[in-house]
Design an enzyme around this catalytic site. Structure first.
Site, PDB file in Angstrom:
ATOM      1  N   GLU A   1       0.936  -1.475  -0.023  1.00 40.67           N
ATOM      2  CA  GLU A   1      -0.064   0.062   0.073  1.00 40.67           C
ATOM      3  C   GLU A   1       0.778   1.285   0.057  1.00 40.67           C
ATOM      4  O   GLU A   1       1.469   1.423  -0.753  1.00 40.67           O
ATOM      5  CB  GLU A   1      -0.913  -0.055   1.068  1.00 40.67           C
ATOM      6  N   LYS A   2       0.783   1.944   1.135  1.00 42.72           N
ATOM      7  CA  LYS A   2       1.722   3.329   1.202  1.00 42.72           C
ATOM      8  C   LYS A   2       2.569   2.985   2.306  1.00 42.72           C
ATOM      9  O   LYS A   2       2.352   2.832   3.335  1.00 42.72           O
ATOM     10  CB  LYS A   2       0.799   4.649   1.292  1.00 42.72           C
TER      11      LYS A   2
ATOM     12  N   GLY B   1       4.441   3.935   5.670  1.00 41.62           N
ATOM     13  CA  GLY B   1       3.745   4.437   6.940  1.00 41.62           C
ATOM     14  C   GLY B   1       3.190   3.487   7.715  1.00 41.62           C
ATOM     15  O   GLY B   1       2.967   3.880   8.768  1.00 41.62           O
TER      16      GLY B   1
ATOM     17  N   THR C   1       0.484   0.847   9.382  1.00 40.63           N
ATOM     18  CA  THR C   1      -0.522   0.942  10.314  1.00 40.63           C
ATOM     19  C   THR C   1      -0.860   2.261  11.142  1.00 40.63           C
ATOM     20  O   THR C   1      -1.594   3.043  11.158  1.00 40.63           O
ATOM     21  CB  THR C   1      -0.925  -0.056  11.366  1.00 40.63           C
TER      22      THR C   1
ATOM     23  N   LYS D   1      -4.970   9.564  16.945  1.00 38.67           N
ATOM     24  CA  LYS D   1      -4.642  10.836  17.633  1.00 38.67           C
ATOM     25  C   LYS D   1      -5.388  12.025  17.308  1.00 38.67           C
ATOM     26  O   LYS D   1      -5.677  13.020  17.654  1.00 38.67           O
ATOM     27  CB  LYS D   1      -3.055  10.890  17.751  1.00 38.67           C
TER      28      LYS D   1
ATOM     29  N   GLY E   1      -6.941  -6.734  20.566  1.00 36.28           N
ATOM     30  CA  GLY E   1      -5.685  -7.174  20.459  1.00 36.28           C
ATOM     31  C   GLY E   1      -5.324  -7.254  18.919  1.00 36.28           C
ATOM     32  O   GLY E   1      -6.266  -7.070  18.026  1.00 36.28           O
ATOM     33  N   ARG E   2      -4.135  -7.291  18.586  1.00 35.49           N
ATOM     34  CA  ARG E   2      -3.942  -7.682  16.909  1.00 35.49           C
ATOM     35  C   ARG E   2      -3.098  -8.635  16.542  1.00 35.49           C
ATOM     36  O   ARG E   2      -2.285  -9.105  17.578  1.00 35.49           O
ATOM     37  CB  ARG E   2      -3.134  -6.440  16.625  1.00 35.49           C
TER      38      ARG E   2
ATOM     39  N   ALA F   1       4.533   1.656  17.839  1.00 37.71           N
ATOM     40  CA  ALA F   1       5.424   1.965  16.743  1.00 37.71           C
ATOM     41  C   ALA F   1       6.960   2.544  17.179  1.00 37.71           C
ATOM     42  O   ALA F   1       7.982   2.032  16.402  1.00 37.71           O
ATOM     43  CB  ALA F   1       5.031   3.397  16.228  1.00 37.71           C
TER      44      ALA F   1
ATOM     45  N   HIS G   1       8.537  26.171  36.848  1.00 39.58           N
ATOM     46  CA  HIS G   1       7.218  26.304  37.406  1.00 39.58           C
ATOM     47  C   HIS G   1       6.519  27.744  36.872  1.00 39.58           C
ATOM     48  O   HIS G   1       7.460  28.684  36.655  1.00 39.58           O
ATOM     49  CB  HIS G   1       7.727  26.512  39.000  1.00 39.58           C
TER      50      HIS G   1
HETATM   51  P1  NAI Z   1      -4.662  -5.504  23.963  1.00 37.44           P
HETATM   52  O1  NAI Z   1      -4.273  -6.967  23.962  1.00 37.44           O
HETATM   53  O2  NAI Z   1      -3.815  -4.431  24.524  1.00 37.44           O
HETATM   54  O3  NAI Z   1      -6.048  -5.317  24.852  1.00 37.44           O
HETATM   55  C1  NAI Z   1      -7.047  -6.405  24.383  1.00 37.44           C
HETATM   56  C2  NAI Z   1      -8.092  -6.382  25.507  1.00 37.44           C
HETATM   57  O4  NAI Z   1      -9.223  -7.072  25.275  1.00 37.44           O
HETATM   58  C3  NAI Z   1      -7.541  -7.244  26.744  1.00 37.44           C
HETATM   59  O5  NAI Z   1      -7.496  -6.432  28.007  1.00 37.44           O
HETATM   60  C4  NAI Z   1      -8.321  -8.619  26.841  1.00 37.44           C
HETATM   61  O6  NAI Z   1      -8.390  -9.149  28.124  1.00 37.44           O
HETATM   62  C5  NAI Z   1      -9.743  -8.191  26.034  1.00 37.44           C
HETATM   63  N1  NAI Z   1     -10.662  -8.939  25.575  1.00 37.44           N
HETATM   64  C6  NAI Z   1     -10.222  -9.940  24.860  1.00 37.44           C
HETATM   65  N2  NAI Z   1     -11.162 -10.665  24.357  1.00 37.44           N
HETATM   66  C7  NAI Z   1     -12.357 -10.318  24.960  1.00 37.44           C
HETATM   67  C8  NAI Z   1     -13.533 -10.705  25.017  1.00 37.44           C
HETATM   68  N3  NAI Z   1     -14.307 -11.647  24.339  1.00 37.44           N
HETATM   69  N4  NAI Z   1     -14.437  -9.993  25.789  1.00 37.44           N
HETATM   70  C9  NAI Z   1     -14.102  -8.719  26.370  1.00 37.44           C
HETATM   71  N5  NAI Z   1     -12.587  -8.323  26.582  1.00 37.44           N
HETATM   72  C10 NAI Z   1     -11.830  -9.050  25.906  1.00 37.44           C
HETATM   73  O7  NAI Z   1      -5.125  -5.173  22.588  1.00 37.44           O
HETATM   74  P2  NAI Z   1      -5.690  -3.747  21.840  1.00 37.44           P
HETATM   75  O8  NAI Z   1      -6.005  -2.825  22.772  1.00 37.44           O
HETATM   76  O9  NAI Z   1      -6.607  -4.172  20.698  1.00 37.44           O
HETATM   77  O10 NAI Z   1      -4.255  -3.216  21.173  1.00 37.44           O
HETATM   78  C11 NAI Z   1      -3.393  -4.113  20.486  1.00 37.44           C
HETATM   79  C12 NAI Z   1      -2.007  -3.580  20.423  1.00 37.44           C
HETATM   80  O11 NAI Z   1      -1.851  -2.335  20.040  1.00 37.44           O
HETATM   81  C13 NAI Z   1      -1.649  -3.506  21.839  1.00 37.44           C
HETATM   82  O12 NAI Z   1      -0.364  -4.193  22.081  1.00 37.44           O
HETATM   83  C14 NAI Z   1      -1.610  -2.318  22.410  1.00 37.44           C
HETATM   84  O13 NAI Z   1      -0.613  -1.900  23.438  1.00 37.44           O
HETATM   85  C15 NAI Z   1      -0.892  -1.669  21.030  1.00 37.44           C
HETATM   86  N6  NAI Z   1      -1.667  -0.205  21.076  1.00 37.44           N
HETATM   87  C16 NAI Z   1      -0.741   0.767  21.895  1.00 37.44           C
HETATM   88  C17 NAI Z   1      -1.498   2.077  21.848  1.00 37.44           C
HETATM   89  C18 NAI Z   1      -0.942   2.934  22.790  1.00 37.44           C
HETATM   90  O14 NAI Z   1       0.126   2.591  23.301  1.00 37.44           O
HETATM   91  N7  NAI Z   1      -1.155   4.297  22.714  1.00 37.44           N
HETATM   92  C19 NAI Z   1      -2.722   2.536  21.134  1.00 37.44           C
HETATM   93  C20 NAI Z   1      -3.159   1.390  20.382  1.00 37.44           C
HETATM   94  C21 NAI Z   1      -2.565  -0.029  20.251  1.00 37.44           C
END
Ligand code: NAI
Length: 466
Positions: free
Chosen positions: A39-40, A42, A44, A54, A266-267, A315, A444
Site C-alpha cells: 500500500e503506502k 507509513g 498501520t 490521535k 488485540g492485533r 511504533a 514552575h
Molecule cells: P490489548 O491486547 O492490549 O487489549 C485487548 C483487551 O481485550 C485485553 O485486555 C483482553 O482481556 C480483552 N478481551 C479479549 N477478548 C475479550 C472478550 N471476548 N470480551 C471482553 N474483553 C476481551 O489489545 P488492543 O487494545 O486491541 O491493542 C493492540 C495492540 O496495540 C496492543 O499491543 C496495544 O498495546 C497496542 N496499542 C498501543 C497504543 C498506545 O500505546 N497508545 C494504541 C493502540 C494500540
C-alpha cells in the site's frame, strides 16, 4: 558495497514504522536498501492506527474544550460536531506526513517497490507482479491486523475494528467497545467525549493490563465521569444481531445492546505467508516470528521487527528493533531493546504514560520499594487548565539504610502526560536515583514539575509533596 539492479544490501518487507525505520537507518549508514510495500509507506501507525486515532482524539479534546469555554468567560455557544470535516482534516494530516516520509526515503536513495512481497528463500523476495528483489539481508516487517471475535462478523457498519472506527462519518448514539486495552480505552474515551453513550467491556478484572493500578483507578473514574459504563470481568461469549442493533452475551450471564460494536481485543501478526510459503522462518504458536535479542529469525540472513514479533506492539518499539537489526547486519554488536523500560503512551482523556516497573511488578521481582505520589490536583498549571484528574507515581528501590535508590518505574495519568514522560524515561533508563535528580531545577508552573516534585519527595525532603 552498493549492489546494482534489483539486488540490495538490505531488502525490507513492509513499509510501516519497523520497516521504514530499518530503511532510513540502514540508508543513513550507507547501505543500499529496498522496501517492498503493497500500500503506502507509513503502515498501520500512519494510515490506520496511531496518527489517525490521535487526530480524532484531538477533535474530541477540542470539542470538550469548546464545551467548557464558558468557565473561562468565553461564550462560543453550544458547539456542534461535524465528524466528516474532522475526517477530511485527518486525511490531510496523514497525506502531508506520507508525502514527507516518501520524499525522505527517496532522498536517502531507498527504492520502494509497490507490491506484495513473499520471502521465497533467504535473500530472495518474490513480488506479486512477477518481479523479484534480492538482498544480502532481509528484514521482515509486515506488521499486524486487528483480531476479530468468532461469530461477530466485521461489517464496517454495526461491527467495527479500529480500521473502521477511524473512518466513521457520524458519532454513534450508543456504542459498545469490546476490550479494555490501549485501543479500547482510547476509543471509549474518544466516543464518549464526542457525545456517544459508551459501554466498555473487559474480560479481565482491570482495564489496561500491565498498567499500575493507581493509574488505572484514576482512568476508570474519569471514564465513568464522562458517562462510560465500565464493566470488568465481562467477557463477550456470544452475540445476536437484527437489522437495528447487536446484542452481546456476557460471561456473567447478562447481555448488552448497541447500534455500534467496536472490537478491540488485540492485533495478530501478519505472518500467514511465512507459515504457508515454506520460508523456514520459525513462528510461535500465536503466529509471531521467533527472534533472538538481535532480532535474528531462525533463518540466517533474515531479521524480523515490529508487530510481527511478540514484543510490545508500539511504533517506537518497531523503530528501536529496526535499529538493532541494522546494527546487527553491520556487525556492530548492538545493545538489545530493554522491553521492561520502553515508554508507553495512551491517548485517552486523561492521558496515561509510563515506563518501568509498576509497584506490583517491582515487588513481585523481589524489590523492596519506596513509593511517592503527586496528584495533579495540587499542581498550579493543572488548576489553570482545569484538568486536575491525575497523579504522578514514582517507584524507587529501597536501599539497606531505608533511603531511595534507583528509580524503577514512573507512572502518570493526567493532562498531557504523554508529553511529560521524557525525563521519567531517561531517569529509569539511566538508573538515576532521587538524590541524582534533587539538585535539578524544574520550571514552575508546569505540569512536568510534578515528576521532579515526586522524585524530590523520595529523598525524604519534599517541597510540595510530603
Ligand atoms: P490489548 O491486547 O492490549 O487489549 C485487548 C483487551 O481485550 C485485553 O485486555 C483482553 O482481556 C480483552 N478481551 C479479549 N477478548 C475479550 C472478550 N471476548 N470480551 C471482553 N474483553 C476481551 O489489545 P488492543 O487494545 O486491541 O491493542 C493492540 C495492540 O496495540 C496492543 O499491543 C496495544 O498495546 C497496542 N496499542 C498501543 C497504543 C498506545 O500505546 N497508545 C494504541 C493502540 C494500540
Amino acid at each position: 558495497m552498493v549492489l546494482t539492479g534489483s539486488e540490495y544490501d538490505v531488502v525490507v518487507l513492509g513499509g510501516g514504522p519497523g520497516g521504514y525505520a530499518a530503511a532510513l537507518y540502514g540508508a543513513s549508514a550507507g547501505l543500499s536498501v529496498a522496501v517492498v510495500e503493497r500500500e503506502k509507506v507509513g503502515g498501520t501507525c500512519l494510515h490506520r492506527g496511531c496518527v489517525p486515532a490521535k487526530e480524532l482524539l484531538e477533535t474530541a479534546a477540542l470539542y470538550k474544550a469548546v464545551s467548557g469555554a464558558k468557565d473561562f468567560g468565553i461564550d462560543a455557544g453550544p458547539p456542534s460536531l461535524d465528524l466528516s470535516v474532522s475526517q477530511t482534516r485527518k486525511k490531510k494530516v496523514i497525506d502531508q506526513l506520507w508525502k514527507g516520509l516518501s520524499g525522505l526515503m527517496k532522498s536517502r536513495g531507498i527504492t520502494t517497490y509497490q507490491a506484495t512481497g513473499t520471502l521465497s528463500e533467504p535473500g530472495l523476495v518474490s513480488l506479486d507482479d512477477g518481479g523479484e528483489v534480492r538482498g544480502r539481508s532481509v528484514i521482515l516487517a509486515m506488521g499486524s491486523v486487528p483480531r476479530t471475535l468468532g461469530g461477530l462478523e466485521v461489517d464496517g457498519k454495526k461491527v467495527l475494528t479500529s480500521d473502521e472506527v477511524l473512518e466513521l462519518k457520524e458519532v454513534p448514539e450508543r456504542a459498545v467497545v469490546i476490550g479494555g486495552g490501549a485501543i479500547g480505552c482510547e476509543f471509549a474515551s474518544l466516543l464518549a467525549d464526542m457525545g456517544s453513550k459508551v459501554t466498555l467491556l473487559e474480560a479481565l478484572p482491570q482495564l489496561l493490563l500491565g498498567c499500575d493500578t493507581d493509574v488505572v483507578d484514576v482512568l476508570s473514574r474519569s471514564l465513568r465521569r464522562k458517562g462510560v459504563t465500565v464493566r470488568t470481568n465481562a467477557a463477550v461469549v456470544g452475540q445476536r444481531r437484527d437489522d437495528s442493533s447487536v446484542v452481546l452475551d456476557l460471561s456473567d450471564g447478562e447481555s448488552v445492546e448497541a447500534e455500534a460494536v467496536v472490537v478491540a481485543i488485540g492485533r495478530r501478526p501478519l505472518s500467514d505467508t511465512l507459515a504457508s510459503g515454506g520460508s523456514g522462518v520459525k513462528l510461535d504458536e500465536r503466529g509471531f516470528v521467533v527472534v533472538d535479542p538481535n532480532m535474528r529469525t531462525s533463518v540466517p540472513g533474515v531479521w524480523a521487527v515490529g508487530d510481527l514479533v511478540a514484543t510490545p506492539q508500539l511504533a517506537h518499539v518497531g523503530f528501536a528493533e529496526a535499529m538493532v537489526a541494522i546494527r546487527d547486519i553491520l556487525g556492530e554488536d548492538p545493545l538489545p531493546v530493554d522491553y521492561n523500560a520502553v515508554p508507553w503512551c495512551i491517548y485517552t482523556h486523561p492521558e496515561v504514560a509510563f515506563v518501568g516497573y509498576t509497584e506490583a511488578k517491582a515487588k513481585e521481582a523481589g524489590f523492596d520499594v519506596i513509593v511517592k505520589k503527586d496528584p495533579f490536583g495540587g499542581n498550579s498549571r493543572a488548576r489553570i487548565l482545569g484538568e486536575t484528574d491525575g497523579v504522578v507515581k514514582v517507584i524507587a528501590e529501597k536501599g539497606p539504610d531505608g533511603s531511595a535508590g534507583r528509580i524503577l518505574g514512573v507512572h502518570m495519568v493526567g493532562p498531557w502526560v504523554t508529553e511529560q514522560l521524557g525525563q521519567a524515561y531517561l531517569s529509569v533508563n539511566w538508573e538515576a536515583t532521587p538524590a541524582d535528580l534533587a539538585p535539578l531545577v524544574q520550571p514552575h508552573p508546569t505540569l512536568s514539575e510534578a515528576f521532579g516534585e515526586t522524585a524530590l519527595a523520595l529523598t525524604g525532603r519534599g517541597l510540595h509533596v510530603g
